[in-house]
Design an enzyme around this catalytic site. Sequence first.
Site, PDB file in Angstrom:
ATOM      1  N   SER A 154      38.269  46.305 -15.823  1.00 37.39           N
ATOM      2  CA  SER A 154      38.833  47.480 -15.162  1.00 37.39           C
ATOM      3  C   SER A 154      37.697  48.417 -14.737  1.00 37.39           C
ATOM      4  CB  SER A 154      39.821  48.173 -16.094  1.00 37.39           C
ATOM      5  OG  SER A 154      40.623  49.103 -15.393  1.00 37.39           O
ATOM      6  N   ASP A 438      48.293  40.774 -12.573  1.00 36.56           N
ATOM      7  CA  ASP A 438      47.700  42.104 -12.408  1.00 36.56           C
ATOM      8  C   ASP A 438      48.089  42.693 -11.052  1.00 36.56           C
ATOM      9  OD1 ASP A 438      46.108  44.371 -12.318  1.00 36.56           O
ATOM     10  OD2 ASP A 438      44.339  43.381 -13.151  1.00 36.56           O
ATOM     11  N   HIS A 467      47.877  44.096 -15.679  1.00 44.30           N
ATOM     12  CA  HIS A 467      46.471  44.488 -15.801  1.00 44.30           C
ATOM     13  C   HIS A 467      46.002  44.488 -17.252  1.00 44.30           C
ATOM     14  CE1 HIS A 467      42.705  46.372 -14.785  1.00 44.30           C
ATOM     15  NE2 HIS A 467      42.967  47.447 -15.511  1.00 44.30           N
TER      16      HIS A 467
END
Length: 528
Positions: A154, A438, A467
């Site tokens: 991320s 995701d 995610h």
Amino acid sequence: MSDNTPTPQKNPDTNPYASLISQQIAIIPSFTLESGVTLNNVPVAYKTWGKLNEKADNCLVICHALTGSADVEDWWGPLLGLNKAFDPTRFFIFCGNVIGSPYGTISSVTTNPETGKPFGPEMPGSSVKDDVRLHYIILKSLGVRSVAAVVGGSMGGMTVLEYPLNTPPGFVRAIIPLATSARHSAWCISWGEAQRQSIYSDPDYKDGYYYEIEEEGGKVDLARQPARGLAAARMAALLTYRSRDSFESRFGRRAGGGKSSVPKGGVRIMGGQETTDPSVPSESDLAAKSPSWRAWREHNDGHRSAGARPISRSGSEGPAHREGDAAQAEVVKTQDVKANGNKIGTGGEAPPKIFSAQSYLRYQGDKFTGRFDANCYIHITRKLDTHDLSAPSRDTSLSSLSSGLPSSPDATEEELNARLIHALSLEPPALVIGIESDGLFTTSEQRELAAGIPDAELVVIPSPDGHDGFLLEFEAINGWVEGWLKRKMPEFYERRVINPEEYVQGEEGFGIKKESVFGEAEADVTRW
């Protein structure tokens, strides 16, 4: 030794968020941001495991996500340990806290040496490139000559991608970005804006100067913040971290109550719904309320700041108004509207039904406000918005690939894409990992990374968790990361730097052993 050498912090910061972590904090005398603003006496929080080998080239750098900390054991614990991907007996493992985070590195909750008060909304903005350059100073002070690999997901994946471009050429040998992107998308920017607007709309935000209590002569209280707005922002963020199928399978239309503080012992068996919670209204309590009162309560369920019911359109005061604020505080509590039956309409006497998914979001929002700061949240989401791998670094003090990237303020879309392709071509060998479901950092963005990096492998992990799969699919991620490192860097697996018998082994296996404080992983996502 240069004048800008980091020194250990002698007087620990009183920041209550940083105190949640056992870590080291160094002070860098001076640091200039990409914006050109120079900060003095900059605290940098970090944590390490293992030790350097003789060549000082066995360093693994782990990069945390938006609300994470330097404590890898908390949010990626199952990957850290003997014979795991992050093995302290083979590697020197480093994780630094980013600028803007409340967990120790300089941020809005850090005391500004010029004013003696927290920076608050006056904390200068930072970029991912700034984080890399700041952590590079710490790594050099620790004796690291080169980094074997940088790993993160991320926002941490953005940091991973920036590392080779914002440190001297050859300093980073390989990278492993997970669930990230080469530049922040319009979709992600929009979600960040919606979350910031939630914070701004809270009356307690006060333009970011909420730390100072006027009635107490400007006394600083870091625990004081726009909690309702921050909780709402967190709820919105959680929806982007998971997937529709994940929520549907875990919650469906089931009723939920959430955690509540009730006395132990005793149960009401007459005079009202059977319950152990003394705050649940009795039959007579409910009967005394008018239909309009019940409608008002259902309409405002979940509204944390609901006070006494206002005068109705007819000009009359309902029973709730006459009973005062204390009575209203009771009806907006989560525990007052637990699963008390199946009536949802306003005509019945049962309190409104609370769905399990609602209860989960409310619990997570409230929990988050106890461990994070609203100004810090705004700072970091804006940092994410600036992420663009093709943007050259403005810093000229360090010879890096990023400072040499082409730049033009009037670049066309084609030129911007060409710059991105060029930036990716400068990256070292990479293992790119994406999560199939995701919706925030899509698999197409992972394909873009893998296609642009000269020596890259792409792995897509099937997961229903969206995610957050990069924080939950421990076994799969461990297998791919460790396997790739063994193939690319076999020398680190020929000998250990720490005798396994001297290493204190933690929990074995890849299951979540405890609830994470700084990550999204829950031992049981339906437990709250």
